[in-house]
Design a protein around this motif. Sequence first.
Motif, PDB file in Angstrom:
ATOM      1  N   PRO A   1      39.974  36.819  36.229  1.00 30.19           N
ATOM      2  CA  PRO A   1      40.349  37.936  35.350  1.00 30.19           C
ATOM      3  C   PRO A   1      39.138  38.460  34.596  1.00 30.19           C
ATOM      4  N   GLY A   2      39.232  39.683  34.088  1.00 30.73           N
ATOM      5  CA  GLY A   2      38.149  40.281  33.326  1.00 30.73           C
ATOM      6  C   GLY A   2      37.982  39.622  31.976  1.00 30.73           C
ATOM      7  N   THR A   3      36.856  39.927  31.340  1.00 27.87           N
ATOM      8  CA  THR A   3      36.580  39.326  30.037  1.00 27.87           C
ATOM      9  C   THR A   3      37.590  39.759  28.981  1.00 27.87           C
ATOM     10  N   ASP A   4      38.246  40.906  29.205  1.00 29.92           N
ATOM     11  CA  ASP A   4      39.247  41.363  28.242  1.00 29.92           C
ATOM     12  C   ASP A   4      40.649  40.949  28.660  1.00 29.92           C
ATOM     13  N   HIS A   5      40.740  39.948  29.553  1.00 32.49           N
ATOM     14  CA  HIS A   5      42.025  39.424  30.019  1.00 32.49           C
ATOM     15  C   HIS A   5      42.883  40.521  30.661  1.00 32.49           C
ATOM     16  N   SER A   6      42.232  41.347  31.445  1.00 31.82           N
ATOM     17  CA  SER A   6      42.949  42.374  32.196  1.00 31.82           C
ATOM     18  C   SER A   6      42.295  42.509  33.561  1.00 31.82           C
ATOM     19  N   THR A   7      43.007  43.127  34.463  1.00 31.78           N
ATOM     20  CA  THR A   7      42.469  43.370  35.803  1.00 31.78           C
ATOM     21  C   THR A   7      42.698  44.821  36.175  1.00 31.78           C
ATOM     22  N   GLU A   8      41.759  45.378  36.896  1.00 29.35           N
ATOM     23  CA  GLU A   8      41.773  46.794  37.243  1.00 29.35           C
ATOM     24  C   GLU A   8      42.136  46.951  38.717  1.00 29.35           C
ATOM     25  N   LEU A   9      43.194  47.698  38.983  1.00 33.96           N
ATOM     26  CA  LEU A   9      43.695  47.917  40.337  1.00 33.96           C
ATOM     27  C   LEU A   9      43.553  49.392  40.676  1.00 33.96           C
ATOM     28  N   ARG A  10      42.946  49.686  41.800  1.00 38.51           N
ATOM     29  CA  ARG A  10      42.732  51.077  42.214  1.00 38.51           C
ATOM     30  C   ARG A  10      43.398  51.333  43.569  1.00 38.51           C
ATOM     31  N   LEU A  11      43.881  52.563  43.699  1.00 40.62           N
ATOM     32  CA  LEU A  11      44.583  52.958  44.930  1.00 40.62           C
ATOM     33  C   LEU A  11      44.237  54.404  45.258  1.00 40.62           C
ATOM     34  N   HIS A  12      43.890  54.635  46.517  1.00 43.31           N
ATOM     35  CA  HIS A  12      43.805  56.012  47.034  1.00 43.31           C
ATOM     36  C   HIS A  12      45.001  56.199  47.966  1.00 43.31           C
ATOM     37  N   ALA A  13      45.882  57.097  47.598  1.00 40.53           N
ATOM     38  CA  ALA A  13      47.101  57.343  48.378  1.00 40.53           C
ATOM     39  C   ALA A  13      47.107  58.772  48.888  1.00 40.53           C
ATOM     40  N   SER A  14      47.634  58.937  50.087  1.00 43.05           N
ATOM     41  CA  SER A  14      47.820  60.275  50.658  1.00 43.05           C
ATOM     42  C   SER A  14      49.210  60.347  51.258  1.00 43.05           C
ATOM     43  N   TRP A  15      49.826  61.496  51.090  1.00 42.15           N
ATOM     44  CA  TRP A  15      51.182  61.673  51.602  1.00 42.15           C
ATOM     45  C   TRP A  15      51.381  63.126  52.009  1.00 42.15           C
TER      46      TRP A  15
ATOM     47  N   LEU B   1      44.722  54.499  39.093  1.00 44.95           N
ATOM     48  CA  LEU B   1      44.104  53.373  38.401  1.00 44.95           C
ATOM     49  C   LEU B   1      45.148  52.739  37.490  1.00 44.95           C
ATOM     50  N   LEU B   2      45.315  51.419  37.626  1.00 44.19           N
ATOM     51  CA  LEU B   2      46.268  50.674  36.797  1.00 44.19           C
ATOM     52  C   LEU B   2      45.563  49.432  36.254  1.00 44.19           C
ATOM     53  N   ARG B   3      45.631  49.258  34.933  1.00 39.27           N
ATOM     54  CA  ARG B   3      45.070  48.060  34.310  1.00 39.27           C
ATOM     55  C   ARG B   3      46.214  47.154  33.870  1.00 39.27           C
ATOM     56  N   LEU B   4      46.207  45.929  34.385  1.00 35.96           N
ATOM     57  CA  LEU B   4      47.268  44.971  34.066  1.00 35.96           C
ATOM     58  C   LEU B   4      46.714  43.844  33.199  1.00 35.96           C
ATOM     59  N   PRO B   5      47.411  43.478  32.133  1.00 31.28           N
ATOM     60  CA  PRO B   5      47.022  42.268  31.398  1.00 31.28           C
ATOM     61  C   PRO B   5      47.296  41.040  32.257  1.00 31.28           C
ATOM     62  N   THR B   6      46.350  40.128  32.314  1.00 30.33           N
ATOM     63  CA  THR B   6      46.488  38.983  33.220  1.00 30.33           C
ATOM     64  C   THR B   6      47.363  37.873  32.661  1.00 30.33           C
ATOM     65  N   ASP B   7      47.494  37.812  31.347  1.00 25.83           N
ATOM     66  CA  ASP B   7      48.213  36.694  30.747  1.00 25.83           C
ATOM     67  C   ASP B   7      49.553  37.098  30.146  1.00 25.83           C
ATOM     68  N   VAL B   8      50.064  38.256  30.561  1.00 27.36           N
ATOM     69  CA  VAL B   8      51.338  38.743  30.036  1.00 27.36           C
ATOM     70  C   VAL B   8      52.247  39.096  31.202  1.00 27.36           C
TER      71      VAL B   8
ATOM     72  N   ALA C   1      38.043  40.867  43.645  1.00 29.35           N
ATOM     73  CA  ALA C   1      37.817  39.755  44.568  1.00 29.35           C
ATOM     74  C   ALA C   1      38.897  38.700  44.379  1.00 29.35           C
ATOM     75  N   GLY C   2      39.392  38.193  45.498  1.00 30.16           N
ATOM     76  CA  GLY C   2      40.443  37.191  45.446  1.00 30.16           C
ATOM     77  C   GLY C   2      41.827  37.744  45.630  1.00 30.16           C
ATOM     78  N   MET C   3      41.970  39.064  45.602  1.00 31.11           N
ATOM     79  CA  MET C   3      43.266  39.706  45.831  1.00 31.11           C
ATOM     80  C   MET C   3      43.303  40.317  47.220  1.00 31.11           C
ATOM     81  N   GLN C   4      44.439  40.198  47.892  1.00 30.54           N
ATOM     82  CA  GLN C   4      44.610  40.779  49.214  1.00 30.54           C
ATOM     83  C   GLN C   4      45.973  41.470  49.280  1.00 30.54           C
ATOM     84  N   ALA C   5      45.956  42.785  49.536  1.00 35.05           N
ATOM     85  CA  ALA C   5      47.212  43.541  49.639  1.00 35.05           C
ATOM     86  C   ALA C   5      47.742  43.467  51.063  1.00 35.05           C
TER      87      ALA C   5
END
Length: 746
Positions: free
Chosen positions: A155-169, A184-191, A112-116
Amino acid sequence: MPTRRFFSFRRFHAQALTLGVVAWLFCAVLLPMVAHAQLRLNLGSAAAAGPADTITTPHVQAQLVALAPEGVAAGKPLTLGLRIQHQPDWHTYWQNPGDSGLPTQLNWTLPAGMQAGDIDWPVPQQIRVGDMLNYGYEGTVLLPVPVTVGSAFQPGTDHSTELRLHASWLVCRVECIPEEGEFLLRLPTDVSDTQWATEFAQALAQVPQALPEAQASLSAQPDSDRVQLRVQGLPALAQGQTLAFYPQTADTFQHAAPIAQRWDGNVWSAELPLSTMRGDTPAMLDFVLGLPGATGDVAHAPPSQAWQLTAAVQGQWKAAELAQVSPALAAALAANQAAAQPISDVPSASSWAMALVGGLLGGLLLNLMPCVFPVLAIKLMGFARHGGDQRAQRHGGLAYAAGVILSFVALGALLLALRAAGEQLGWGFQLQSPLVVAALAALFTLIGLNLAGVFELGNIVPDRVANLHARHPLGDAFVSGVVAVAIASPCTAPFMGASLGFAVGMPAVQALAVFAALGIGMALPYVLVSFVPALLRWLPRPGAWMNTFRRAMAFPMFATVVWLVWVLGQQSGIDGAAALLALLLCLTALVWVLTLQGRTRVLLGVLVLAFSAWLVQGMGRSITEPVAQASQSSSGWQAWSPAAQEQLLAQGRPVFVDYTAAWCVTCQYNKRTTLSDAKVLADFAAHGVALLRADWTRREPTITAALAALGRNGVPVYVLLAPGKAPIVMTELLTRQEVHDALATL
């Protein structure tokens, strides 16, 4: 004396049982696993452990990457991207793929709060395939997507955020393969994350630049199939250069046609040929102009610089006839599809009864298919072994029926389960996997060698295994039924096609009942023979002829291997067939070595195994590597595609479509008889019928969907299409008269 006479045949059945047990385990457990694994591999699915940031297929490596120079926080810059690294000669597509292809699709699941945003498409290169021109990417491409991080992001409680993508090509060389994946990509929010900063910078540098000061106009005339494009205000470095033109909308221009362009001072103009599939005239038209690099060749590298432009369209062009006809054609096809699929989620009693009767009759007729002969002939001779023991005959017939029915139900359940999971599959799906075809060839090679007397199981396995028949006399009959279904699965007998088409649209219980009806029909003649002693009188008395018959039955097994090698050759080319033959040769050598004794057996066995492992490593990939289908235009047949079929119908031409597969024995019989008959071909030509061949040898979702629209779920299927008329679907065993009668309706 009688005991001595029957001993060898009894031992043969013990060995057949042991091989049969292996076959049953193979068909019931390993084949579905291998087939499913192969299908998932072709789709480029994620590993069983779940989504990850990288997915590797035989054709690309796709990775979800990010650029977060100030971490992930509200108001901070964030760019995501799909990085695709192609195998040599393979490519994916731009937002407008050109004459064929599909653009890569990205569907995000973000916190929530992110828009691609939309993909910032780097300018592609021009890829010519025959007489077509496509726009796509080879080598490595990064598709960047800007992401807005709003104030609602937490951000998550572990200071990371989870990004998911369904791609087709869609990845293509000459053949095209649709792939997809869950990332699935997990990014640290404060780094800060700048690992891919260089590649993002290169990708964004390849995105066409906007030129607000440039002015573009496009002039069209209703009586002309060409338009005039004028652009004023291009950068000085572009002036005097030959520019590459990239329309951003499909089906507007003829991509492969040469463009006449010139410079009048600082004004660039070009004459562009319109597509025969163009629609109505738009008010504005977006396009990209590219400046070729030092080589001046955009066919092998993207332009060195590109500009995004929008032209105001002046005047009107005449919409193509295809655009006027397509809605009516689409309506007719939709009406036919509705008529061909009368079964709803809860089928009526009459439709279900029809499917059951069709399945029963199809199973009966399946016994007449040549692919089933090797196992069924041995089964019939098995009745002779029981002599006058009527009780043993009846029990054997029932055990055989159980093997057949349970195998049909198991195969049907697997098919329904995979379709429910999203796979586009049909009857015979397991033989669309080269690994399954190769494994079956190895299995029947072993059975053939045993029947020919090259080896006896008692010489290479413990007696306890070799004598299973004595402890489980009904197992032989049961496994014979399983093997019969394994061999029969490539065949589609009359009545089977419609019944299977009904079955896949039914709830699971009703659908499995149809598959059980197929099994009952196939097993019914042998149950009758076992229960009616009078039917056994035509069989010869037990005797020494059984050993001769046993060895004679090796040749149908080897003939089946020849056919399987040919099927693999259609899927993987001559290199794949040669690799399989080499491995079968090693298997035969290994079997022979196991019949030896002492140190010779050990030494030669190690050498053969080592050589086989070397062959697998060096040539194994040839078995699974797909090969481009050869053009069939020289014989009057053309490759089927939905676009080709629709275009021919829009031109007013009738179309005959042959849905076929190399592993379908009935298909090959019809192809070499009715469809190769000179009078039939002349009849097609006299009526101006276009001949299209839809090859389902390998998994092809578009063909699966087309079969479903016709109410079918397997091949062969033959259909005659004509503008404004309902399709005529013909029987599986095609006759010359049937084709003639269908053409007479045109």
